[in-house]
Each structure stands twice: as structure tokens, then as C-alpha cells.
Design a protein around this motif. Structure first.
Motif, PDB file in Angstrom:
ATOM      1  N   ALA A  71     -23.092   3.670  -1.705  1.00  0.00           N
ATOM      2  CA  ALA A  71     -21.650   3.928  -1.738  1.00  0.00           C
ATOM      3  C   ALA A  71     -21.327   5.313  -1.172  1.00  0.00           C
ATOM      4  O   ALA A  71     -20.361   5.470  -0.425  1.00  0.00           O
ATOM      5  CB  ALA A  71     -21.125   3.799  -3.165  1.00  0.00           C
ATOM      6  N   ALA A  72     -22.150   6.304  -1.506  1.00  0.00           N
ATOM      7  CA  ALA A  72     -21.932   7.659  -0.985  1.00  0.00           C
ATOM      8  C   ALA A  72     -22.049   7.683   0.538  1.00  0.00           C
ATOM      9  O   ALA A  72     -21.253   8.350   1.216  1.00  0.00           O
ATOM     10  CB  ALA A  72     -22.920   8.628  -1.619  1.00  0.00           C
ATOM     11  N   GLU A  73     -23.012   6.961   1.069  1.00  0.00           N
ATOM     12  CA  GLU A  73     -23.168   6.889   2.531  1.00  0.00           C
ATOM     13  C   GLU A  73     -21.972   6.201   3.174  1.00  0.00           C
ATOM     14  O   GLU A  73     -21.477   6.651   4.214  1.00  0.00           O
ATOM     15  CB  GLU A  73     -24.459   6.160   2.884  1.00  0.00           C
ATOM     16  CG  GLU A  73     -25.711   6.939   2.529  1.00  0.00           C
ATOM     17  CD  GLU A  73     -26.994   6.122   2.646  1.00  0.00           C
ATOM     18  OE1 GLU A  73     -26.921   4.875   2.794  1.00  0.00           O
ATOM     19  OE2 GLU A  73     -28.074   6.745   2.583  1.00  0.00           O
ATOM     20  N   GLU A  74     -21.495   5.117   2.565  1.00  0.00           N
ATOM     21  CA  GLU A  74     -20.339   4.400   3.106  1.00  0.00           C
ATOM     22  C   GLU A  74     -19.073   5.253   3.016  1.00  0.00           C
ATOM     23  O   GLU A  74     -18.239   5.217   3.925  1.00  0.00           O
ATOM     24  CB  GLU A  74     -20.142   3.069   2.375  1.00  0.00           C
ATOM     25  CG  GLU A  74     -21.242   2.055   2.639  1.00  0.00           C
ATOM     26  CD  GLU A  74     -21.360   1.673   4.104  1.00  0.00           C
ATOM     27  OE1 GLU A  74     -20.320   1.441   4.763  1.00  0.00           O
ATOM     28  OE2 GLU A  74     -22.501   1.616   4.605  1.00  0.00           O
ATOM     29  N   MET A  75     -18.930   6.011   1.926  1.00  0.00           N
ATOM     30  CA  MET A  75     -17.794   6.917   1.816  1.00  0.00           C
ATOM     31  C   MET A  75     -17.808   7.918   2.959  1.00  0.00           C
ATOM     32  O   MET A  75     -16.774   8.164   3.595  1.00  0.00           O
ATOM     33  CB  MET A  75     -17.836   7.652   0.473  1.00  0.00           C
ATOM     34  CG  MET A  75     -17.501   6.805  -0.713  1.00  0.00           C
ATOM     35  SD  MET A  75     -17.897   7.580  -2.302  1.00  0.00           S
ATOM     36  CE  MET A  75     -17.058   9.133  -2.192  1.00  0.00           C
ATOM     37  N   ASP A  76     -18.970   8.475   3.232  1.00  0.00           N
ATOM     38  CA  ASP A  76     -19.102   9.441   4.322  1.00  0.00           C
ATOM     39  C   ASP A  76     -18.781   8.794   5.665  1.00  0.00           C
ATOM     40  O   ASP A  76     -18.043   9.360   6.467  1.00  0.00           O
ATOM     41  CB  ASP A  76     -20.516  10.024   4.320  1.00  0.00           C
ATOM     42  CG  ASP A  76     -20.659  11.199   5.257  1.00  0.00           C
ATOM     43  OD1 ASP A  76     -19.800  12.103   5.211  1.00  0.00           O
ATOM     44  OD2 ASP A  76     -21.635  11.212   6.032  1.00  0.00           O
ATOM     45  N   ASP A  77     -19.310   7.591   5.897  1.00  0.00           N
ATOM     46  CA  ASP A  77     -19.063   6.878   7.157  1.00  0.00           C
ATOM     47  C   ASP A  77     -17.581   6.585   7.381  1.00  0.00           C
ATOM     48  O   ASP A  77     -17.107   6.588   8.517  1.00  0.00           O
ATOM     49  CB  ASP A  77     -19.836   5.554   7.201  1.00  0.00           C
ATOM     50  CG  ASP A  77     -21.333   5.745   7.353  1.00  0.00           C
ATOM     51  OD1 ASP A  77     -21.775   6.875   7.666  1.00  0.00           O
ATOM     52  OD2 ASP A  77     -22.082   4.759   7.146  1.00  0.00           O
ATOM     53  N   LEU A 127     -19.463   2.818 -15.329  1.00  0.00           N
ATOM     54  CA  LEU A 127     -19.039   2.070 -14.160  1.00  0.00           C
ATOM     55  C   LEU A 127     -19.933   2.468 -13.001  1.00  0.00           C
ATOM     56  O   LEU A 127     -20.151   3.656 -12.753  1.00  0.00           O
ATOM     57  CB  LEU A 127     -17.577   2.395 -13.829  1.00  0.00           C
ATOM     58  CG  LEU A 127     -16.965   1.613 -12.680  1.00  0.00           C
ATOM     59  CD1 LEU A 127     -16.801   0.149 -13.059  1.00  0.00           C
ATOM     60  CD2 LEU A 127     -15.617   2.205 -12.301  1.00  0.00           C
ATOM     61  N   VAL A 128     -20.463   1.494 -12.295  1.00  0.00           N
ATOM     62  CA  VAL A 128     -21.307   1.745 -11.129  1.00  0.00           C
ATOM     63  C   VAL A 128     -20.494   1.393  -9.889  1.00  0.00           C
ATOM     64  O   VAL A 128     -20.060   0.243  -9.736  1.00  0.00           O
ATOM     65  CB  VAL A 128     -22.606   0.913 -11.176  1.00  0.00           C
ATOM     66  CG1 VAL A 128     -23.445   1.159  -9.925  1.00  0.00           C
ATOM     67  CG2 VAL A 128     -23.398   1.224 -12.438  1.00  0.00           C
ATOM     68  N   ILE A 129     -20.284   2.368  -9.026  1.00  0.00           N
ATOM     69  CA  ILE A 129     -19.599   2.133  -7.757  1.00  0.00           C
ATOM     70  C   ILE A 129     -20.678   1.759  -6.760  1.00  0.00           C
ATOM     71  O   ILE A 129     -21.476   2.596  -6.346  1.00  0.00           O
ATOM     72  CB  ILE A 129     -18.785   3.359  -7.324  1.00  0.00           C
ATOM     73  CG1 ILE A 129     -17.742   3.685  -8.407  1.00  0.00           C
ATOM     74  CG2 ILE A 129     -18.131   3.128  -5.965  1.00  0.00           C
ATOM     75  CD1 ILE A 129     -17.041   5.004  -8.239  1.00  0.00           C
ATOM     76  N   VAL A 130     -20.711   0.474  -6.408  1.00  0.00           N
ATOM     77  CA  VAL A 130     -21.783  -0.086  -5.594  1.00  0.00           C
ATOM     78  C   VAL A 130     -21.575   0.226  -4.118  1.00  0.00           C
ATOM     79  O   VAL A 130     -22.495   0.640  -3.417  1.00  0.00           O
ATOM     80  CB  VAL A 130     -21.899  -1.611  -5.817  1.00  0.00           C
ATOM     81  CG1 VAL A 130     -22.967  -2.222  -4.939  1.00  0.00           C
ATOM     82  CG2 VAL A 130     -22.156  -1.917  -7.294  1.00  0.00           C
ATOM     83  N   THR A 131     -20.352   0.013  -3.636  1.00  0.00           N
ATOM     84  CA  THR A 131     -20.032   0.313  -2.243  1.00  0.00           C
ATOM     85  C   THR A 131     -18.529   0.476  -2.100  1.00  0.00           C
ATOM     86  O   THR A 131     -17.761   0.041  -2.961  1.00  0.00           O
ATOM     87  CB  THR A 131     -20.562  -0.760  -1.274  1.00  0.00           C
ATOM     88  OG1 THR A 131     -20.483  -0.270   0.076  1.00  0.00           O
ATOM     89  CG2 THR A 131     -19.809  -2.072  -1.381  1.00  0.00           C
TER      90      THR A 131
END
Length: 88
Positions: A16-22, A77-81
Motif C-alpha cells: 500500500a505504501a508503494e502504491e501511495m507513492d506511485d 485496520l490493515v490498509i492492503v492497497t
């Protein structure tokens, strides 16, 4: 789920952190979309058995984005993507 966000009782996966950055999203965008968004879909997995939900909501810049989240075994809560809504 919203209460988990309000009380900072959540974790963000590496994916999720990588997708947020992208997608140029911040954690504040993700918090807002969960707090102000709506549940779009429930996804039930068989292996391992768990339920994830897809939430669509507004970001701070007025765009919309999606988050896939689930409740983890510890109650966090788990933020998956996360990803931007490219269609609106």
C-alpha cells in the motif's frame, strides 16, 4: 473501520505504501477516503479465510481514490492497497 482511522489504530502494508507513492497519495488522503468514502464491495477470500472491503472516497485534492482494507487479527485496520480512481 472509521474508528480505527480516527484513533490511529491501523497499519499500512508495504504494498500500500508503494502504491501511495506511485499515485502521489499521502496517508492523509487515505485517511480521508476511508472516513468520507463509501463501501463499494466486500471481497471474501477462502485461503486464508478473511473479508476485505473496497472503499471509494475523496482525497484531499478533490479526486477520488480506492482503498482495500481488512481487520487484522489484533483488531487493527490493515490498509492492503490504495489507488486513484482514474475514471472520476
Amino acid at each position: 473501520m472509521r474508528e480505527c482511522v480516527r484513533t490511529n489504530h491501523y497499519v499500512v502494508t508495504v504494498h500500500a505504501a508503494e502504491e501511495m507513492d506511485d499515485d502521489s497519495l499521502t496517508i492523509f488522503d487515505v485517511e480521508r477516503l476511508i472516513l468520507a468514502g463509501e463501501l463499494v464491495e466486500r471481497q471474501k477470500d477462502k485461503d486464508p479465510p478473511e473479508t476485505k472491503v473496497l472503499i471509494r472516497g475523496p482525497t484531499l485534492d478533490g479526486d477520488n481514490a480506492f482503498a482495500v482494507v481488512k481487520l487484522g487479527p489484533t483488531g487493527k485496520l490493515v490498509i492492503v492497497t490504495v489507488f486513484r480512481d482514474i475514471y472520476g
